[in-house]
Design an enzyme around this catalytic site. Sequence first.
Site, short mmCIF file in Angstrom:
data_model
loop_
_atom_site.label_atom_id
_atom_site.label_comp_id
_atom_site.label_asym_id
_atom_site.label_seq_id
_atom_site.Cartn_x
_atom_site.Cartn_y
_atom_site.Cartn_z
N HIS A 55 0.85 -1.21 0.00
CA HIS A 55 0.00 0.00 0.00
C HIS A 55 0.88 1.25 0.00
O HIS A 55 1.95 1.27 0.61
CB HIS A 55 -0.92 0.00 1.23
CG HIS A 55 -1.99 1.03 1.14
ND1 HIS A 55 -1.76 2.36 1.46
CD2 HIS A 55 -3.28 0.96 0.72
CE1 HIS A 55 -2.88 3.05 1.25
NE2 HIS A 55 -3.81 2.23 0.79
N GLU B 46 -4.18 1.76 -7.37
CA GLU B 46 -4.47 2.87 -6.47
C GLU B 46 -3.53 4.03 -6.81
O GLU B 46 -2.41 4.10 -6.27
CB GLU B 46 -4.25 2.46 -5.01
CG GLU B 46 -5.19 1.40 -4.51
CD GLU B 46 -5.50 1.55 -3.02
OE1 GLU B 46 -6.68 1.52 -2.68
OE2 GLU B 46 -4.57 1.71 -2.21
P1 13P Z 1 -9.64 6.19 0.17
O1 13P Z 1 -10.86 5.46 -0.33
O2 13P Z 1 -9.85 6.80 1.53
O3 13P Z 1 -9.11 7.14 -0.83
O4 13P Z 1 -8.51 5.07 0.38
C1 13P Z 1 -8.24 4.18 -0.63
C2 13P Z 1 -7.23 3.22 -0.13
O5 13P Z 1 -6.12 3.59 0.21
C3 13P Z 1 -7.60 1.81 -0.01
O6 13P Z 1 -6.50 1.02 0.24
#
Ligand code: 13P
Length: 245
Positions: A92, A163
């Site tokens: 992450h 992401e």
């Molecule tokens: P948000 O939905 O708060 O932007 O976070 C996404 C995330 O980091 C999921 O791992």
Amino acid sequence: MKELIYANFKMNKTFSETKDYLKELDALLVDEPQKICLFLPYTSLYLSKLYKGEKFLFGAQNMFEEESGGYTGEISAPMLADLKVKTVMLGHSDRKKFGETNLQINKKIKTALRYGFEIVLCVGETRAQRNSGKTKIAIEKELGEILFGIYENELKNITIAYEPVWAVGTGKIADSKTISEAVKFIRSTINRLYSETAGKEIKIVYGGSITPQTAREIYKNKNINGVLVGGTSLNAVEFAKLIKA
Ligand code: 13P
């Protein structure tokens, strides 16, 4: 597609708060067949052993690459497996802020695979990389380094979470075209690194500022297998709306 729904609580909710939350979410989802995997803080993962229902699965937000030893503050694969945790999230962008490298994520994946975990691997470009036109180079480098030495038959245990770092926790969701292009590019990179079949079959979810309103758009895209939700997942009512969107 609405095949995979993950929630990442990050460093939010105590064990007691999470128990209350689950009761609330369960009640809101009585007629909903969708299974949900929640990435909880370690202090709440004992729920994985306690929970007897079928709707929720519990995952860890991180895991250390070594199996035991002098690694104060870290959590190992056998510790998670003992709690009946089946899924781990690795790489992450929050972890990368603490200096986690692609090489370390690669080692973590290999350990997680040895223990039979499902892995959600996060990748995505930073704002600076996107602004300088280096999104593809960044994603290709990440995938190449992180998946080094991972065999094609092991990809069935890996879901990639796209992401974009600039969309995580910012309230600025990437638009459909941006998401769609990035996911296509991830598939073509897997295609190059492994095979056409692997590129087609790898599961990919999107994460970054998803709301109930924006989730539906993502579910419509057949190239995307689901969502990884941060902030919105912390509120049971809003998360239930997102799941049902
Ligand atoms: P948000 O939905 O708060 O932007 O976070 C996404 C995330 O980091 C999921 O791992």
